[in-house]
Design a protein around this motif. Structure first.
Motif, PDB file in Angstrom:
ATOM      1  N   UNK A 191       0.804  -1.240  -0.023  1.00 59.95           N
ATOM      2  CA  UNK A 191      -0.014   0.003   0.108  1.00 59.95           C
ATOM      3  C   UNK A 191       0.794   1.349   0.003  1.00 59.95           C
ATOM      4  N   UNK A 192       1.193   1.528  -1.238  1.00 61.96           N
ATOM      5  CA  UNK A 192       2.336   2.838  -1.293  1.00 61.96           C
ATOM      6  C   UNK A 192       1.650   4.077  -0.666  1.00 61.96           C
ATOM      7  N   UNK A 193       0.406   4.145  -1.038  1.00 63.92           N
ATOM      8  CA  UNK A 193      -0.166   5.335  -0.556  1.00 63.92           C
ATOM      9  C   UNK A 193      -0.092   5.702   0.845  1.00 63.92           C
ATOM     10  N   UNK A 194      -0.244   4.508   1.567  1.00 67.22           N
ATOM     11  CA  UNK A 194      -0.292   4.629   3.126  1.00 67.22           C
ATOM     12  C   UNK A 194       1.133   4.984   3.477  1.00 67.22           C
ATOM     13  N   UNK A 195       2.014   4.098   2.724  1.00 63.03           N
ATOM     14  CA  UNK A 195       3.693   4.201   3.162  1.00 63.03           C
ATOM     15  C   UNK A 195       3.855   5.904   2.955  1.00 63.03           C
ATOM     16  N   UNK A 196       3.423   6.416   2.129  1.00 67.97           N
ATOM     17  CA  UNK A 196       3.767   7.872   1.650  1.00 67.97           C
ATOM     18  C   UNK A 196       3.168   8.543   2.667  1.00 67.97           C
ATOM     19  N   UNK A 197       1.726   8.250   2.862  1.00 68.38           N
ATOM     20  CA  UNK A 197       1.258   9.101   3.880  1.00 68.38           C
ATOM     21  C   UNK A 197       1.696   9.269   5.519  1.00 68.38           C
ATOM     22  N   UNK A 198       1.949   7.956   5.860  1.00 68.58           N
ATOM     23  CA  UNK A 198       2.600   7.923   7.124  1.00 68.58           C
ATOM     24  C   UNK A 198       3.800   8.344   7.142  1.00 68.58           C
ATOM     25  N   UNK A 199       4.557   8.716   6.074  1.00 66.02           N
ATOM     26  CA  UNK A 199       5.919   9.166   6.063  1.00 66.02           C
ATOM     27  C   UNK A 199       5.836  10.600   6.022  1.00 66.02           C
ATOM     28  N   UNK A 200       4.651  11.214   5.510  1.00 61.48           N
ATOM     29  CA  UNK A 200       4.410  12.717   5.652  1.00 61.48           C
ATOM     30  C   UNK A 200       3.992  12.897   6.866  1.00 61.48           C
ATOM     31  N   UNK A 201       3.303  12.069   7.622  1.00 63.00           N
ATOM     32  CA  UNK A 201       2.987  12.132   8.815  1.00 63.00           C
ATOM     33  C   UNK A 201       4.150  12.264  10.051  1.00 63.00           C
ATOM     34  N   UNK A 202       4.869  11.520   9.786  1.00 63.64           N
ATOM     35  CA  UNK A 202       6.301  11.377  10.742  1.00 63.64           C
ATOM     36  C   UNK A 202       6.974  12.436  10.390  1.00 63.64           C
ATOM     37  N   UNK A 203       6.992  13.154   9.271  1.00 60.75           N
ATOM     38  CA  UNK A 203       7.870  14.477   8.955  1.00 60.75           C
ATOM     39  C   UNK A 203       6.977  15.418   9.569  1.00 60.75           C
ATOM     40  N   UNK A 204       5.877  15.513   9.645  1.00 60.91           N
ATOM     41  CA  UNK A 204       5.100  16.729   9.982  1.00 60.91           C
ATOM     42  C   UNK A 204       5.226  16.780  11.655  1.00 60.91           C
ATOM     43  N   UNK A 205       4.956  15.768  12.200  1.00 60.23           N
ATOM     44  CA  UNK A 205       5.160  15.813  13.714  1.00 60.23           C
ATOM     45  C   UNK A 205       6.521  15.927  14.132  1.00 60.23           C
ATOM     46  N   UNK A 206       7.496  15.384  13.241  1.00 58.90           N
ATOM     47  CA  UNK A 206       8.940  15.518  13.741  1.00 58.90           C
ATOM     48  C   UNK A 206       9.315  16.933  13.587  1.00 58.90           C
ATOM     49  N   UNK A 207       8.938  17.708  12.606  1.00 56.75           N
ATOM     50  CA  UNK A 207       9.306  19.227  12.278  1.00 56.75           C
ATOM     51  C   UNK A 207       8.486  19.876  13.426  1.00 56.75           C
ATOM     52  N   UNK A 208       7.112  19.663  13.603  1.00 57.94           N
ATOM     53  CA  UNK A 208       6.484  20.544  14.657  1.00 57.94           C
ATOM     54  C   UNK A 208       7.270  20.347  16.023  1.00 57.94           C
ATOM     55  N   UNK A 209       7.424  19.180  16.533  1.00 55.51           N
ATOM     56  CA  UNK A 209       8.072  19.046  17.564  1.00 55.51           C
ATOM     57  C   UNK A 209       9.352  19.676  17.899  1.00 55.51           C
ATOM     58  N   UNK A 210      10.154  19.435  16.835  1.00 51.63           N
ATOM     59  CA  UNK A 210      11.676  20.257  16.770  1.00 51.63           C
ATOM     60  C   UNK A 210      11.192  21.750  16.781  1.00 51.63           C
ATOM     61  N   UNK A 211      10.375  22.233  16.100  1.00 54.52           N
ATOM     62  CA  UNK A 211      10.140  23.720  16.239  1.00 54.52           C
ATOM     63  C   UNK A 211       9.689  24.237  17.645  1.00 54.52           C
ATOM     64  N   UNK A 212       8.664  23.411  18.015  1.00 58.96           N
ATOM     65  CA  UNK A 212       7.983  23.770  19.415  1.00 58.96           C
ATOM     66  C   UNK A 212       9.162  23.674  20.316  1.00 58.96           C
ATOM     67  N   UNK A 213       9.982  22.356  20.392  1.00 59.06           N
ATOM     68  CA  UNK A 213      10.821  22.234  21.652  1.00 59.06           C
ATOM     69  C   UNK A 213      11.919  23.338  21.482  1.00 59.06           C
TER      70      UNK A 213
END
Lengths: 251, 194
Positions: free
Chosen positions: A215-237
């Motif tokens: 399920x490539x769509x899910x793979x890309x989708x979850x990867x985008x989610x990881x990037x978004x959370x990681x960047x948001x957490x980094x900026x906030x921290x």
């Protein structure tokens, strides 16, 4: 305006990269190999409406953030102790070097024997972040202006005040830079550990399942989610850290 | 409060002799200037006096525990305000109002809460001087403390130091004959060793 221009340039570059991705996906016309960004966006939109999605995000966030924060505080504390007592620096040295050198996959396998799959991302994030924070903070302590320390010695400044006024400002650039590097590492290694350990209810498990079911769509989708959370957490921290140091200067 | 004495002080750096058998006495409660050309060992002598540098030979007698010092460099925490820099050495022992009063006497009332990095060189100098004075030891050591101040500010600052160190032992390194005359007494003259 000086700030706005690089931001605009970056936005244009990102839009171009997305356009190229979309054109590539259209040209290839094989969603299994390369899913289009529009399809990923649609899938992300539908996932966001599911309660299970937020539960999964919260599950991984709690564990990876916990691993990061544990490493952050332990790294600072032990580096302060090592900076104060050379003997401790020497005693910590073999552990720090070992953690730095051993491949993350070895730790994952070892931890699967020692710990439950749920604890795995906490421990792996911790192991990846700890040496970076420890080494940088210790470096910051060692680069403290010796003339300021001499002044503090002459005026018999207590250690707590030396820490606040002299050591922490010296540590600041090292700590901020270490956090910038290690926040991304915490997410990469934490999710990798979840994939290898197939941690139930985690983002890593979702990635693993998307591989199993092609399920490539899910793979890309979850990867985008990881990037978004990681960047948001980094900026906030990093914002919190900077605010903390700014508050310190007003003491 | 006792007289401070330096007995037979020897100090070398990498085989280069800086002080050889140096002797001096600083009377208690009085000002004494140390004068001499650059590189003759004045700062080395002060560092030995302050206990920051051990002599190769000889001893320092009568130095009390609490000593205030103005170094050649300001040695201030740049991210913190003058008030915080002074609090760093005084703690809560000296009330905030007193610190602000001293800063006002040195013309720094508008800068008391600004980060030191935003202050001019002359302002930083005055903060370092106020810090040494407010520390409140029986001895104050000044290593070219007024260097870089304009004539008017220098006069005000020197007067401020004199007013606030009455009855204390003051040891000042200077190249300036006028400054030496201001402190009074016979200066100790140092010469570079061959």
């Amino acid at each position: 305006m000086r700030q706005a221009k690089p931001a605009l340039e970056k936005a244009i570059a990102a839009a171009l990269a997305l356009l190229l991705w979309q054109l590539g996906a259209m040209a290839l016309d094989q969603p299994l190999l390369l899913v289009s960004p529009l399809r990923v966006l649609r899938r992300l939109g539908s996932l966001c409406l599911e309660a299970a999605f937020w539960k999964t995000v919260a599950f991984s966030f709690q564990r990876i953030a916990a691993g990061f924060l544990l490493a952050f505080f332990a790294g600072i504390l032990l580096a302060l102790l090592a900076g104060r007592f050379h003997l401790l620096e020497m005693l910590f040295w073999p552990y720090v070097v070992t953690i730095k050198s051993v491949p993350v996959a070895s730790f994952v396998i070892l931890c699967l024997i020692w710990l439950s799959a749920g604890q795995l991302p906490v421990f792996i994030s911790f192991l990846m972040v700890f040496p970076i924070i420890y080494t940088n903070v210790l470096q910051g302590i060692k680069s403290t202006d010796p003339k300021l320390l001499e002044m503090a010695r002459l005026y018999k400044v207590p250690w707590r005040r030396r820490l606040l006024y002299i050591y922490l400002p010296s540590i600041r650039p090292f700590l901020i830079s270490a956090c910038g590097v290690s926040l991304g590492m915490a997410w990469k290694s934490g999710v990798a550990a979840e994939v290898i350990g197939i941690t139930e209810g985690s983002i890593g498990e979702m990635l693993y399942e998307s591989k199993i079911y092609f399920n490539t769509a899910d793979l890309f989708c979850w990867t985008v989610v990881i990037i978004l959370i990681s960047v948001a957490f980094e900026k906030l921290f990093l914002l919190l850290i900077r605010k903390g140091f700014a508050g310190l200067e007003k003491l | 409060m006792n007289e401070i004495r330096l007995e037979n002080i020897h100090k070398s750096f990498d085989g280069k002799r800086v002080l050889a058998g140096f002797q001096a006495a600083f009377p208690a409660g009085q000002a004494t200037c140390i004068m001499g050309s650059s590189g003759c060992g004045k700062t080395t002598l002060l560092n030995i006096l302050l206990g920051l540098l051990p002599p190769d030979e000889g001893r320092v007698l009568g130095m009390p525990e609490r000593v205030g010092a103005v170094f050649q460099e300001d040695r201030l925490c740049e991210d913190f305000s003058p008030l915080s820099n002074i609090r760093l050495v005084t703690g809560r022992r000296v009330p905030r109002a007193v610190i602000l009063e001293h800063l006002k006497a040195l013309g720094l009332e508008d800068w008391a809460l600004a980060p030191v990095r935003t202050l001019s060189g002359g302002m930083k100098r005055r903060v370092a001087i106020a810090r040494a004075v407010l520390y409140g030891g029986d001895v104050l050591v000044l290593d070219e403390a007024f260097k870089g101040l304009d004539e008017k500010t220098k006069a005000i600052t020197m007067e401020y130091v004199r007013e606030n160190t009455r009855g204390k032992t003051l040891i000042a390194v200077t190249h300036d004959g006028e400054e030496a005359a201001f402190w009074g007494g016979a200066p100790i003259k140092m010469e570079a060793l061959p």
